[in-house]
Design a protein around this motif. Structure first.
Motif, PDB file in Angstrom:
ATOM      1  N   UNK A 272       0.846  -1.183   0.000  1.00 42.99           N
ATOM      2  CA  UNK A 272       0.000   0.000   0.000  1.00 42.99           C
ATOM      3  C   UNK A 272       0.887   1.241   0.000  1.00 42.99           C
ATOM      4  N   UNK A 273       0.672   2.121  -0.945  1.00 39.93           N
ATOM      5  CA  UNK A 273       1.454   3.351  -1.023  1.00 39.93           C
ATOM      6  C   UNK A 273       0.757   4.356  -1.912  1.00 39.93           C
ATOM      7  N   UNK A 274       1.167   5.606  -1.809  1.00 39.06           N
ATOM      8  CA  UNK A 274       0.586   6.676  -2.605  1.00 39.06           C
ATOM      9  C   UNK A 274       1.623   7.266  -3.536  1.00 39.06           C
ATOM     10  N   UNK A 275       1.230   7.494  -4.758  1.00 36.84           N
ATOM     11  CA  UNK A 275       2.125   8.128  -5.715  1.00 36.84           C
ATOM     12  C   UNK A 275       2.243   9.612  -5.405  1.00 36.84           C
ATOM     13  N   UNK A 276       3.340  10.217  -5.835  1.00 37.71           N
ATOM     14  CA  UNK A 276       3.519  11.653  -5.676  1.00 37.71           C
ATOM     15  C   UNK A 276       3.935  12.103  -4.297  1.00 37.71           C
ATOM     16  N   UNK A 277       4.395  11.187  -3.450  1.00 38.92           N
ATOM     17  CA  UNK A 277       4.872  11.582  -2.125  1.00 38.92           C
ATOM     18  C   UNK A 277       6.182  12.362  -2.259  1.00 38.92           C
ATOM     19  N   UNK A 278       6.434  13.305  -1.337  1.00 37.83           N
ATOM     20  CA  UNK A 278       7.694  14.066  -1.397  1.00 37.83           C
ATOM     21  C   UNK A 278       8.896  13.143  -1.278  1.00 37.83           C
ATOM     22  N   UNK A 279       9.848  13.336  -2.166  1.00 39.27           N
ATOM     23  CA  UNK A 279      11.049  12.522  -2.112  1.00 39.27           C
ATOM     24  C   UNK A 279      11.801  12.776  -0.808  1.00 39.27           C
ATOM     25  N   UNK A 280      12.257  11.721  -0.208  1.00 42.64           N
ATOM     26  CA  UNK A 280      12.913  11.828   1.085  1.00 42.64           C
ATOM     27  C   UNK A 280      11.980  11.532   2.235  1.00 42.64           C
ATOM     28  N   UNK A 281      10.653  11.586   1.976  1.00 44.77           N
ATOM     29  CA  UNK A 281       9.677  11.317   3.031  1.00 44.77           C
ATOM     30  C   UNK A 281       8.695  10.220   2.630  1.00 44.77           C
ATOM     31  N   UNK A 282       8.855   9.677   1.460  1.00 48.45           N
ATOM     32  CA  UNK A 282       7.909   8.683   0.957  1.00 48.45           C
ATOM     33  C   UNK A 282       8.010   7.387   1.755  1.00 48.45           C
ATOM     34  N   UNK A 283       6.870   6.781   2.002  1.00 49.72           N
ATOM     35  CA  UNK A 283       6.796   5.500   2.707  1.00 49.72           C
ATOM     36  C   UNK A 283       5.753   4.611   2.020  1.00 49.72           C
ATOM     37  N   UNK A 284       5.813   3.342   2.340  1.00 46.56           N
ATOM     38  CA  UNK A 284       4.755   2.421   1.931  1.00 46.56           C
ATOM     39  C   UNK A 284       4.648   1.331   2.977  1.00 46.56           C
ATOM     40  N   UNK A 285       3.563   0.600   2.922  1.00 46.64           N
ATOM     41  CA  UNK A 285       3.352  -0.491   3.870  1.00 46.64           C
ATOM     42  C   UNK A 285       3.162  -1.801   3.130  1.00 46.64           C
ATOM     43  N   UNK A 286       3.701  -2.854   3.711  1.00 44.53           N
ATOM     44  CA  UNK A 286       3.379  -4.205   3.275  1.00 44.53           C
ATOM     45  C   UNK A 286       2.344  -4.728   4.254  1.00 44.53           C
ATOM     46  N   UNK A 287       1.156  -4.998   3.761  1.00 45.09           N
ATOM     47  CA  UNK A 287       0.065  -5.472   4.614  1.00 45.09           C
ATOM     48  C   UNK A 287      -0.186  -6.944   4.328  1.00 45.09           C
ATOM     49  N   UNK A 288      -0.222  -7.739   5.400  1.00 47.10           N
ATOM     50  CA  UNK A 288      -0.335  -9.190   5.260  1.00 47.10           C
ATOM     51  C   UNK A 288      -1.760  -9.658   5.536  1.00 47.10           C
ATOM     52  N   UNK A 289      -2.030 -10.888   5.100  1.00 44.79           N
ATOM     53  CA  UNK A 289      -3.390 -11.414   5.183  1.00 44.79           C
ATOM     54  C   UNK A 289      -3.856 -11.595   6.629  1.00 44.79           C
ATOM     55  N   UNK A 290      -2.924 -11.759   7.567  1.00 44.48           N
ATOM     56  CA  UNK A 290      -3.318 -11.927   8.971  1.00 44.48           C
ATOM     57  C   UNK A 290      -3.602 -10.590   9.666  1.00 44.48           C
ATOM     58  N   UNK A 291      -3.560  -9.483   8.910  1.00 51.59           N
ATOM     59  CA  UNK A 291      -3.869  -8.173   9.475  1.00 51.59           C
ATOM     60  C   UNK A 291      -2.654  -7.385   9.928  1.00 51.59           C
ATOM     61  N   UNK A 292      -1.491  -8.006   9.950  1.00 51.42           N
ATOM     62  CA  UNK A 292      -0.278  -7.287  10.359  1.00 51.42           C
ATOM     63  C   UNK A 292       0.258  -6.460   9.198  1.00 51.42           C
ATOM     64  N   UNK A 293       1.093  -5.481   9.522  1.00 50.88           N
ATOM     65  CA  UNK A 293       1.677  -4.622   8.496  1.00 50.88           C
ATOM     66  C   UNK A 293       3.047  -4.136   8.930  1.00 50.88           C
ATOM     67  N   UNK A 294       3.838  -3.755   7.943  1.00 49.78           N
ATOM     68  CA  UNK A 294       5.203  -3.284   8.167  1.00 49.78           C
ATOM     69  C   UNK A 294       5.428  -2.060   7.293  1.00 49.78           C
ATOM     70  N   UNK A 295       5.921  -0.960   7.905  1.00 49.91           N
ATOM     71  CA  UNK A 295       6.113   0.271   7.149  1.00 49.91           C
ATOM     72  C   UNK A 295       7.572   0.435   6.753  1.00 49.91           C
TER      73      UNK A 295
END
Length: 219
Positions: free
Chosen positions: A177-200
């Motif tokens: 999960x992530x958004x396009x157009x985030x400011x470079x240097x501050x961009x993040x995304x998450x990996x979301x798993x089927x068990x409900x856990x996530x990692x940023x």
């Protein structure tokens, strides 16, 4: 974009050309797991490895720089001829408002969902057992997500061709999960798993790779 050697290695690891890839890191301090959870996971290392020059610098600082500073202080004290005759009365001392420590209100520090027994927590527990380096390459294939790492302590995202897969998840078990157009240097995304856990993940290397990666997952 990633160098040709890196893309060749990515193709070899995946068995196909990646749809998108990006070097990234966990940009915040990973919270310490409970001792029993850490023990059950094999007591793996919880912090990245450091280059030997860092340890040399620490030794030089403690055994050379600090003694020189102390000698300088002693010399300053010996030049004082008399103590000051006036003492300033201390003013009213109020409580200073201290900013909350990083992660004080959020025990997970925004790194993951907080459950060490789920997929994201287990990945964190074994993270530096796979590689002493902070960097990970997340690669998107047509049917899965691959997390790769290099066994080296130091690497350049442009030249690292020795990375290998440390975890793979089919698309019904994980999504990015992530958004396009985030400011470079501050961009993040998450990996979301089927068990409900996530990692940023953050600190995305190679701007063109980062933009393409975020544009792909936001479609």
């Amino acid at each position: 974009m990633a160098k040709r050697a890196v893309r060749r290695r990515a193709r070899k690891v995946l068995g196909e050309d990646p749809v998108a890839l990006v070097w990234c890191e966990i940009q915040k301090t990973v919270p310490a797991p409970p001792k029993d959870v850490h023990r059950a996971a094999g007591k793996g290392r919880l912090k990245p490895g450091h280059h030997w020059l860092l340890y040399v610098g620490g030794v030089v600082f403690f055994f050379v720089v600090i003694p020189i500073m102390l000698i300088g202080k002693l010399e300053d004290l010996t030049t004082i001829t008399r103590p000051s005759s006036r003492r300033r009365s201390p003013g009213p001392r109020g409580r200073r408002s201290r900013p909350p420590r990083d992660g004080a209100t959020d025990p997970t520090n925004g790194v993951f969902d907080g459950d060490w027994n789920l997929t994201a927590g287990q990945l964190l527990l074994r993270r530096y057992g796979h590689s002493p380096n902070r960097k990970r390459m997340v690669m998107l294939a047509r049917d899965r997500i691959c997390v790769a790492a290099s066994p080296r302590r130091r690497l350049s995202p442009n030249k690292a061709a020795g990375f290998r897969s440390v975890a793979e998840f089919p698309l019904d078990q994980a999504r990015v999960e992530g958004e396009a157009g985030q400011p470079r240097g501050f961009a993040t995304f998450r990996i979301r798993f089927a068990d409900g856990s996530w990692l940023e993940m953050g600190r995305l290397a190679e701007p063109e790779d980062a933009d393409h990666f975020l544009g792909t997952v936001s479609d």
